[in-house]
Design an enzyme around this catalytic site. Structure first.
Site, PDB file in Angstrom:
ATOM      1  CB  SER A 143      -0.900   0.005   1.241  1.00 33.44           C
ATOM      2  OG  SER A 143      -1.520   1.262   1.424  1.00 33.44           O
ATOM      3  CE1 TYR A 168      -4.484  -2.061   4.773  1.00 35.05           C
ATOM      4  CE2 TYR A 168      -3.663   0.110   4.155  1.00 35.05           C
ATOM      5  CZ  TYR A 168      -4.109  -1.147   3.801  1.00 35.05           C
ATOM      6  OH  TYR A 168      -4.167  -1.503   2.474  1.00 35.05           O
TER       7      TYR A 168
END
Length: 341
Positions: A143, A168
């Site tokens: 990501s 995350y």
């Protein structure tokens, strides 16, 4: 090839599985179909792939006849250390594409355990299966959030990424480190893909594109964080899918072998778009001006993202390029048709 696509009922996984099937590969999709967002949308995606809701069986309910088609589906979580190896034993995959993960930056502040279970423990289980069952290539989702508080723009894969601002992001950084160690120790190829703000038809309901459109259509105010002073490298889903599929399909060339078995690429539109311009594109597509509630910066958020994709161009002759207005229009048309608004 026979390819395992995890997260196949998810946004990106659905499109990647569909594209691979269309290119003649045999695809086994895996997803735990959790309730992080509306499961009806996940089942609708599976329906597009030819899997009826009642056919989304758990691993221990499968029969031989359900796993020999262009696309078959198995309901299973990556953290299931008992059944995941059995799946690899039965299917004998050539390539694994791991797109399953607990998604969402803000949700990681509320439910951190879900991120460790899926993104860390689950990823370790995938790596162990790849090692033990001689998988040639693991392609996995990272990501753009790993860049965290980096100030140098655009973001390059050679940049240090030591300052994540959400759990995350930390789990995605850990995936890259874990993949590096497994490639080094066991000699199988791993390729991590740092996705930049993916949007488009069939997108997740917790993402800005969906939230803004849904609020405007229903005459509700949209939440604009950091008073609109945010910029994102918005990347259309077809561009993401094309990049993932090219990397899955391309054999490991001598050029890539020289770079080692571990590689990371950014997949982004190579352009930073102001949040307010993104909102304007949605307003124009809906022919409606949004009611806007301004909020301060949210924990875990960053002000700007922007991808350098030079490596992707050099190694795969590929650069995402869908204009923001075109991508937004495609989403709005899908939203109206799917929700009959």
């Amino acid at each position: 090839m026979k390819i395992l696509v995890t997260g196949a009922a998810g946004f990106i996984g659905f499109f990647v599985a569909k594209s691979l099937v269309n290119k003649g590969h045999e695809v086994v999709g895996l997803d735990n179909i959790n309730d992080y967002y509306d499961v009806n949308l996940k089942y609708a995606r599976l329906n597009e792939l030819g899997i009826q809701r009642e056919g989304a069986q758990a691993f221990n309910q499968l029969t031989e006849s359900t796993t020999h088609s262009a696309f078959s589906f198995i309901r299973l979580g990556l953290e299931d250390r008992e059944h995941l190896p059995k799946l690899f034993t039965a299917q004998k995959f050539d390539v694994v594409c791991n797109l399953a993960a607990q998604a969402g930056v803000r949700y990681s502040l509320e439910n951190p355990e879900a991120y460790v279970d899926s993104n860390v423990v689950g990823f370790l289980n995938i790596l162990e299966c790849c090692r033990n069952y001689k998988i040639k290539h693991l392609v996995y989702a990272s990501s753009s959030s790993v860049y965290g508080l980096n100030e140098k723009i655009p973001f390059e894969t050679t940049d240090a990424v030591d300052h994540p601002v959400s759990l995350y992001a930390a789990t995605k950084k850990s995936n890259e480190l874990m993949a590096h160690s497994y490639s080094h120790l066991y000699g199988f190829k791993t390729t991590g893909l740092r996705f930049f703000t993916v949007y488009g038809p069939w997108g997740r309901p917790d993402m800005a594109m969906f939230l803004f459109t849904d609020a405007i259509v229903n005459d509700k105010p949209i939440k604009v964080f950091n008073n609109g002073k945010l910029e994102r490298d918005f990347t259309y889903i077809d561009d993401i899918t094309e990049g993932v599929v090219r990397i899955i399909q391309k054999p490991v060339t001598e050029q890539l072998k020289e770079k080692g078995d571990f590689k990371i690429y950014n997949i982004g539109n190579s352009k930073s778009v102001k949040l307010m311009d993104f909102i304007t594109a949605i307003e124009e597509s809906l022919d409606t001006v949004a009611k806007k509630d301004m909020y301060p910066m949210q924990p875990g958020d960053v002000e700007k993202t922007w991808a350098n994709v030079d490596d992707l161009i050099a190694d795969y002759d590929y650069r995402p390029n869908t204009p923001i207005k075109e991508g937004v229009q495609q989403f709005v048309e899908w939203y109206k048709a799917f929700y009959k608004s």
